[in-house]
Enzyme design. Structure first.
Site, PDB file in Angstrom:
ATOM      1  N   LYS A  99       0.822  -1.216   0.000  1.00 46.31           N
ATOM      2  CA  LYS A  99       0.000   0.000   0.000  1.00 46.31           C
ATOM      3  C   LYS A  99       0.855   1.265   0.000  1.00 46.31           C
ATOM      4  O   LYS A  99       0.471   2.273  -0.571  1.00 46.31           O
ATOM      5  CB  LYS A  99      -0.938   0.010   1.203  1.00 46.31           C
ATOM      6  CG  LYS A  99      -1.737  -1.272   1.411  1.00 46.31           C
ATOM      7  CD  LYS A  99      -2.834  -1.466   0.384  1.00 46.31           C
ATOM      8  CE  LYS A  99      -3.559  -2.767   0.654  1.00 46.31           C
ATOM      9  NZ  LYS A  99      -4.175  -3.421  -0.437  1.00 46.31           N
ATOM     10  N   GLU A 116      -4.765   5.155   8.739  1.00 43.54           N
ATOM     11  CA  GLU A 116      -5.315   5.977   7.673  1.00 43.54           C
ATOM     12  C   GLU A 116      -6.474   6.766   8.254  1.00 43.54           C
ATOM     13  O   GLU A 116      -7.240   6.239   9.067  1.00 43.54           O
ATOM     14  CB  GLU A 116      -5.806   5.055   6.556  1.00 43.54           C
ATOM     15  CG  GLU A 116      -6.267   5.764   5.324  1.00 43.54           C
ATOM     16  CD  GLU A 116      -6.728   4.755   4.280  1.00 43.54           C
ATOM     17  OE1 GLU A 116      -5.877   4.190   3.583  1.00 43.54           O
ATOM     18  OE2 GLU A 116      -7.944   4.528   4.199  1.00 43.54           O
ATOM     19  N   HIS A 152     -16.164  -3.815   6.937  1.00 37.75           N
ATOM     20  CA  HIS A 152     -15.365  -3.571   5.732  1.00 37.75           C
ATOM     21  C   HIS A 152     -15.456  -4.700   4.717  1.00 37.75           C
ATOM     22  O   HIS A 152     -14.593  -4.847   3.863  1.00 37.75           O
ATOM     23  CB  HIS A 152     -13.919  -3.246   6.087  1.00 37.75           C
ATOM     24  CG  HIS A 152     -13.833  -2.071   7.016  1.00 37.75           C
ATOM     25  ND1 HIS A 152     -13.995  -0.785   6.568  1.00 37.75           N
ATOM     26  CD2 HIS A 152     -13.688  -1.999   8.349  1.00 37.75           C
ATOM     27  CE1 HIS A 152     -13.927   0.036   7.605  1.00 37.75           C
ATOM     28  NE2 HIS A 152     -13.745  -0.671   8.688  1.00 37.75           N
ATOM     29  N   ARG A 187      -6.668  -7.735  -9.721  1.00 42.15           N
ATOM     30  CA  ARG A 187      -7.272  -9.038 -10.006  1.00 42.15           C
ATOM     31  C   ARG A 187      -8.728  -8.821 -10.417  1.00 42.15           C
ATOM     32  O   ARG A 187      -9.222  -7.705 -10.392  1.00 42.15           O
ATOM     33  CB  ARG A 187      -7.259  -9.885  -8.743  1.00 42.15           C
ATOM     34  CG  ARG A 187      -7.890  -9.129  -7.584  1.00 42.15           C
ATOM     35  CD  ARG A 187      -8.243  -9.999  -6.426  1.00 42.15           C
ATOM     36  NE  ARG A 187      -8.442  -9.234  -5.210  1.00 42.15           N
ATOM     37  CZ  ARG A 187      -9.583  -8.662  -4.851  1.00 42.15           C
ATOM     38  NH1 ARG A 187     -10.637  -8.736  -5.628  1.00 42.15           N
ATOM     39  NH2 ARG A 187      -9.680  -7.989  -3.725  1.00 42.15           N
TER      40      ARG A 187
END
Lengths: 165, 502
Positions: B116, B201, B236, B293
């Site tokens: 990330k 984050e 999530h 993907r």
């Protein structure tokens, strides 16, 4: 047979007259009731109106899943109802809570141990199943007794993991 | 150019890929774990080979074994599906090193987007804005993270560096609860990805999760297939997706689409991929991550664009140019996907396992079901809980919502509990109908009990059904006793009766 069926504290008096007729709170209906694709899916034709539902036997009575809503119901026959109201009912508060595995899985962590004091909502066991970690919490304040599993154990559904007294 | 494909996956996605291969006239090879001998992907493939015991680590994550099987079976390409090895650059490289085509991006793109930190740095350099956080600073200790947290500000998210699919992600609302959440995030990340690294984050509140489907070929063409709205999530995990998004107008679509294409180009991306964005209430959007993907929710894009994404993936891997240019891509109509999970929405979405004893699939106009299960199949605790995807499409959003309601009511799965009632409640929710929801909707503003109360209810019908089932049960048990009485000879019965009454 006469039954008293309770849903969310609402009582229904339902009499099954025969295969074709039932009386609900004094109103007679024609009824055609069959299990489709095996239990627990049922099809009901009530005066020609068609309903499909799941009917499961739950821990306390029945659970009816109808058009996306879940209705918990208890069904007692007339005699049983009379007996219950005569002797008084209400489940006795049992002294011990048994934590059972809600699904098969792997015990990944046990933050508590025997004799540990816990509060309502405290995490007792972390169980991994289907790649998700699920925190099993205490439903009330108490003390941990009889820890029956260890970290790394694979457990079956409904297996007792520990008790809170 | 290959004509034989190994599908390194299981469940509905393996079946989906096998179907594309079949339509293209390609030979197929499936791999399976001991728990999946009877799975649909094993039965649909031309050939199938055992990988190992049920746990993923010993089967679907065994890249070495998969490559051995691929060589023995003489396949020309491997499709990784999603999850498992799909975003492992080392696996993609090992496949290519054996002279086998990898149906997906280059290993270098997977690596760049998989870390990330690198991903943020790369897209920032390409002029794409990102959500503030510590992702670019590498792995930090708990002490460092606790020190930095107040600078980012609460609420914030702890995310797994190697993560995806919400695993190892925790929401933190204050500093006091953070140490415990760090511990559980690291533990979950370690178990899911074998890597306990996390970063922080900022949590954008009231945000929507909107992603763009990308296709890129080896001839330098990169196009996007429009957006998917994925804001309805729990822990999530996406539960329901739709395309287009009711929040996105043509202008925003063009802007975001261009940025998505640029982000893909920044890592020289090839094949199908998805750029995820957070969009705040002012329609300001931030790059979140790229999934290198095929996505679970790709069918809704297929429904509104008419493009078969899996077949395009195979074409791209064979070195062909894209079938369509950007100008030819038109979104038409509306599509919604409900993820049908073996989870009980009335018991805090606890996973439910067991045998599927019966199943009735919804059919009819505008309905597609992608599933890997059938009656008699066992849902085991080893893999994730997704058992099927119900995709519905039509002309307008309103039509699709009504159609989805109809299809959910038709869908009957017996043997395990599913989240179908949850989806039914969402379809009835006024806020969903009005398109007013964000990523926190399911967890903060939705409850099954409240939703059940708000809908038209049929307590008397439920009461009648419960009573009739209970009645049948009583009748049946009464019957058994009667038959036993009859089966006993009268002489024996008399003898017992006399002894009792002596």
């Amino acid at each position: 047979m006469k039954y008293i069926t309770t849903l969310n504290e609402q009582e229904f008096n339902i009499e099954v007259l025969d295969e074709e007729y039932i009386v609900v709170d004094g109103v007679t209906y024609t009824v055609n009731f069959e299990s489709v694709s095996g239990e627990p899916v049922f099809s009901l034709l009530l005066d020609g109106k068609s309903y499909d539902a799941y009917v499961y036997e739950g821990d306390e009575g029945w659970e009816v899943l109808l058009q996306g809503s879940l209705y918990p119901a208890t069904v007692v026959d007339e005699r049983e109802h009379r007996l219950r109201s005569a002797f008084g009912s209400g489940p006795v508060q049992s002294g011990e809570f048994y934590l059972k595995a809600p699904m098969p899985g792997l015990v990944v962590d046990i933050p508590v141990s025997d004799g540990h004091e816990v509060k309502e909502g405290d995490v007792l066991i972390i169980l991994e199943s289907m790649k998700m970690q699920n925190e099993l919490k205490s439903p009330r304040d108490g003390v941990i007794a009889r820890m029956r599993v260890n970290v790394g154990d694979n457990v079956e559904r409904r297996q007792t993991l520990l008790s809170v007294v | 150019m290959f004509n034989k494909v190994l599908v390194a996956n299981r469940g509905e996605i393996a079946v989906r890929i096998l179907r594309a291969c079949r339509e293209l006239g390609m030979e197929t090879v499936a791999v399976y774990s001991e728990a999946d001998r009877q799975a649909l992907h094993v039965r649909y493939a031309d050939e199938a080979y055992l990988l190992g015991p049920a746990p993923s680590r010993e089967s679907y994550l065994r890249g070495d074994k998969i490559i051995d099987i691929a060589k023995k079976a003489g396949v020309g390409a491997i499709h990784p599906g999603y999850g498992f090895l799909a975003e492992r650059a080392d696996f993609a490289q090992a496949v290519i090193d054996e002279g086998i085509a990898f149906i997906g991006p280059k290993p270098s793109s997977i690596a760049a987007m998989g870390d990330k930190g690198v991903a943020r740095a790369t897209v920032t350099a390409a002029g794409v804005s990102v959500v503030p956080g510590t992702e670019a600073e590498g792995s930090l200790s708990d002490d460092d993270l606790l020190k930095i947290a107040p600078e980012i500000g609460f609420p914030l998210l702890i995310k797994a560096t190697a993560g995806g699919g919400g695993k190892g992600m925790r929401e933190v609302s204050n500093l006091d609860e953070m140490p415990v959440l760090l511990l559980s995030a690291r533990r979950e990340a370690e178990s899911a990805f074998g890597d306990g690294d996390v970063y922080l984050e900022k949590l954008v509140e009231g945000a929507r999760h909107i992603e763009f489907q990308i296709l890129a070929d080896t001839h330098g063409n990169v196009i996007h297939l429009g957006e998917r709205e994925c804001s309805l999530q729990r822990r999530h995990q996406k539960l329901l997706e739709e395309s287009p998004s009711p929040f996105v107008d043509e202008e925003l679509r063009q802007q975001m689409g261009e940025v998505a294409v640029r982000a893909a180009q920044s890592v020289e991306y090839i094949n199908a991929g998805t750029i995820e964005f957070l969009v705040d209430s002012d329609k300001k959007f931030y790059f979140l991550e790229m999934n290198t993907r095929l996505q679970v929710e790709h069918p809704i894009t297929e429904a509104v664009t008419g493009v078969d994404i899996v077949k395009e993936q195979i074409r791209i891997a064979r070195g062909r140019p894209l079938k369509h240019s950007q100008a030819e891509i038109q979104m038409k109509g509306w599509a919604i996907e409900c993820r049908i999970n073996a989870e009980d929405p009335y018991d805090n979405f606890m996973p439910s396992t067991g045998y599927i004893s019966h199943m009735l699939l919804p059919t009819g106009p505008g309905v597609r079901v992608d599933t890997g299960v059938y009656p008699g199949f066992e849902i085991s605790p080893y893999y994730d809980s997704l058992i099927s995807k119900l995709i519905v499409y039509g002309e307008t959003r309103a039509e699709v919502i009504l159609r989805m309601r109809r299809a959910l009511e038709e869908y009957k799965i017996v043997g395990v509990r599913t989240n179908i009632p949850f989806h039914q409640n969402i379809m009835d929710s006024l806020r969903f109908m009005a398109g007013q929801f964000d990523t926190q909707f399911v967890e903060k503003r939705f409850s099954m009990e409240r939703a059940d109360r708000g809908r038209e209810s049929y307590p008397h019908i439920a009461a009648i059904m419960a009573t009739l089932v209970a009645h049948q049960r009583t009748q049946r048990s009464a019957h058994v006793i009667q038959r036993n009485e009859r089966d006993t000879s009268n002489w024996k019965w008399m003898g017992r009766w006399e002894r009792i009454h002596r």
